[in-house]
Write a protein that holds these residues in place. Sequence first.
Motif, PDB file in Angstrom:
ATOM      1  N   LEU A   3       0.833  -1.192   0.000  1.00  0.00           N
ATOM      2  CA  LEU A   3       0.000   0.000   0.000  1.00  0.00           C
ATOM      3  C   LEU A   3       0.864   1.237   0.000  1.00  0.00           C
ATOM      4  O   LEU A   3       2.022   1.217   0.384  1.00  0.00           O
ATOM      5  N   ARG A  23      -7.366  -0.579   5.483  1.00  0.00           N
ATOM      6  CA  ARG A  23      -5.902  -0.564   5.421  1.00  0.00           C
ATOM      7  C   ARG A  23      -5.299  -1.411   6.540  1.00  0.00           C
ATOM      8  O   ARG A  23      -4.328  -2.152   6.326  1.00  0.00           O
ATOM      9  N   PHE A  26      -5.626  -5.026   5.699  1.00  0.00           N
ATOM     10  CA  PHE A  26      -4.649  -5.405   4.670  1.00  0.00           C
ATOM     11  C   PHE A  26      -3.273  -5.593   5.303  1.00  0.00           C
ATOM     12  O   PHE A  26      -2.585  -6.580   5.027  1.00  0.00           O
ATOM     13  N   ASP A  27      -2.879  -4.665   6.148  1.00  0.00           N
ATOM     14  CA  ASP A  27      -1.572  -4.749   6.793  1.00  0.00           C
ATOM     15  C   ASP A  27      -1.454  -5.993   7.665  1.00  0.00           C
ATOM     16  O   ASP A  27      -0.356  -6.531   7.848  1.00  0.00           O
ATOM     17  N   ARG A  29      -2.794  -8.723   6.841  1.00  0.00           N
ATOM     18  CA  ARG A  29      -2.913  -9.816   5.867  1.00  0.00           C
ATOM     19  C   ARG A  29      -4.270 -10.516   5.917  1.00  0.00           C
ATOM     20  O   ARG A  29      -4.400 -11.668   5.499  1.00  0.00           O
ATOM     21  N   PHE A  31      -6.892 -10.270   3.915  1.00  0.00           N
ATOM     22  CA  PHE A  31      -7.230  -9.659   2.626  1.00  0.00           C
ATOM     23  C   PHE A  31      -8.722  -9.749   2.312  1.00  0.00           C
ATOM     24  O   PHE A  31      -9.266  -8.868   1.653  1.00  0.00           O
ATOM     25  N   ALA A  34     -10.237  -6.925   4.181  1.00  0.00           N
ATOM     26  CA  ALA A  34      -9.836  -5.675   3.545  1.00  0.00           C
ATOM     27  C   ALA A  34     -10.669  -5.416   2.291  1.00  0.00           C
ATOM     28  O   ALA A  34     -11.120  -4.288   2.045  1.00  0.00           O
ATOM     29  N   ALA A  35     -10.901  -6.471   1.504  1.00  0.00           N
ATOM     30  CA  ALA A  35     -11.709  -6.324   0.285  1.00  0.00           C
ATOM     31  C   ALA A  35     -13.150  -5.967   0.631  1.00  0.00           C
ATOM     32  O   ALA A  35     -13.761  -5.098  -0.010  1.00  0.00           O
ATOM     33  N   LEU A  54      -7.200  -0.307  -3.127  1.00  0.00           N
ATOM     34  CA  LEU A  54      -7.123  -1.255  -2.018  1.00  0.00           C
ATOM     35  C   LEU A  54      -7.946  -2.503  -2.304  1.00  0.00           C
ATOM     36  O   LEU A  54      -7.520  -3.624  -1.996  1.00  0.00           O
ATOM     37  N   ARG A  57      -5.879  -4.578  -4.836  1.00  0.00           N
ATOM     38  CA  ARG A  57      -4.718  -5.212  -4.214  1.00  0.00           C
ATOM     39  C   ARG A  57      -5.135  -6.346  -3.284  1.00  0.00           C
ATOM     40  O   ARG A  57      -4.447  -7.374  -3.193  1.00  0.00           O
ATOM     41  N   SER A  58      -6.251  -6.166  -2.594  1.00  0.00           N
ATOM     42  CA  SER A  58      -6.746  -7.226  -1.710  1.00  0.00           C
ATOM     43  C   SER A  58      -7.205  -8.435  -2.524  1.00  0.00           C
ATOM     44  O   SER A  58      -6.895  -9.585  -2.183  1.00  0.00           O
ATOM     45  N   THR A  62      -6.047 -12.632  -2.886  1.00  0.00           N
ATOM     46  CA  THR A  62      -6.968 -13.714  -2.525  1.00  0.00           C
ATOM     47  C   THR A  62      -7.383 -14.576  -3.712  1.00  0.00           C
ATOM     48  O   THR A  62      -8.063 -15.578  -3.522  1.00  0.00           O
TER      49      THR A  62
END
Length: 309
Positions: A3, A23, A26-27, A29, A31, A34-35, A54, A57-58, A62
């Motif tokens: 990120l 965020r 995500f940090d 993990r 995911f 986060a999504a 974001l 990336r998530s 996955t």
Amino acid sequence: MSLTATHRSSGDFRADRRYEYARAAFDERDFAAAADLARQVIELAPGFAAAHALLGRSLAMTGPQGEAVTALLQALELEPEDALGLRIDLARLGALEPGAAIADGYVRALFDGYAPRFEKHLTESLGYCGPDLIVEALRRVCATGSHPVHFERALDLGCGTGLMAKALQGAFGTMEGVDLSGRMLERARQSGLYAGLHQGHLTPFLVGRGEGEADLVIAADVFIYLADLAPVFRETHRVLKPGGLFVFTVQSHPGDGVVLGHDARYAHSETCLRELAETVGFTILVFERASIREDRGAPVPGFLCVLQR
């Protein structure tokens, strides 16, 4: 995938707060969480590019790569200058050519945020020694030619905060620098060592210079953000006086051509660099392996090169 803190505000307090939760997930993990949270942010603020980034990336972490690409492309449409570094993610997912992965907007945003701690982090945490290696190489070359290490007019490509001018202080008449980051240039200006500082890309800066006006052109650790070096090499050859020197450092890899590394930097092969130098018309004076910084405590492989027009 990583990120970036360059996201600004969505304009909606609820969306911003939920984005920070996303965020954090995500940090950690997580995911999937986060999504899910990123989708909630997008419902509240559909035009918030960082939330789409974001989400992409998530999803990329996955499994649903197609959905990840769609989300990243949506973010890029909303933030076309790419301060978020979306092109790098798209290249890693095979949705963009690696050579187009690093945009000027990403580099500018990266170093605008990095400027306040740049020198300390680079020299103390990453063991950066590029300027020292360049000065030592120039001394060797000048000693071979039996003339002092002094250059009447020098150009510093990707000058950053001015580390190169400080390392060469007293060895040049005038030096001008160019960098994408305005905040880095502010720090370079404080050194008082540059006759001129210009914000922009390397190639247009060189195009605007007169033929044969420089004795020395330096590019210290800047080519890691450029895949195609041919325009810079051609223009550097043009602006150098006969006998002028072009000294630079690059990150390297053992294969052929240019690759985008896991560290989101370009690495160039020895073959492609030698061929380009010779095609443009340079004489290779120094071409040697060198590590100018560390990554996670390990030396990063590279080359130190001195070319002569």
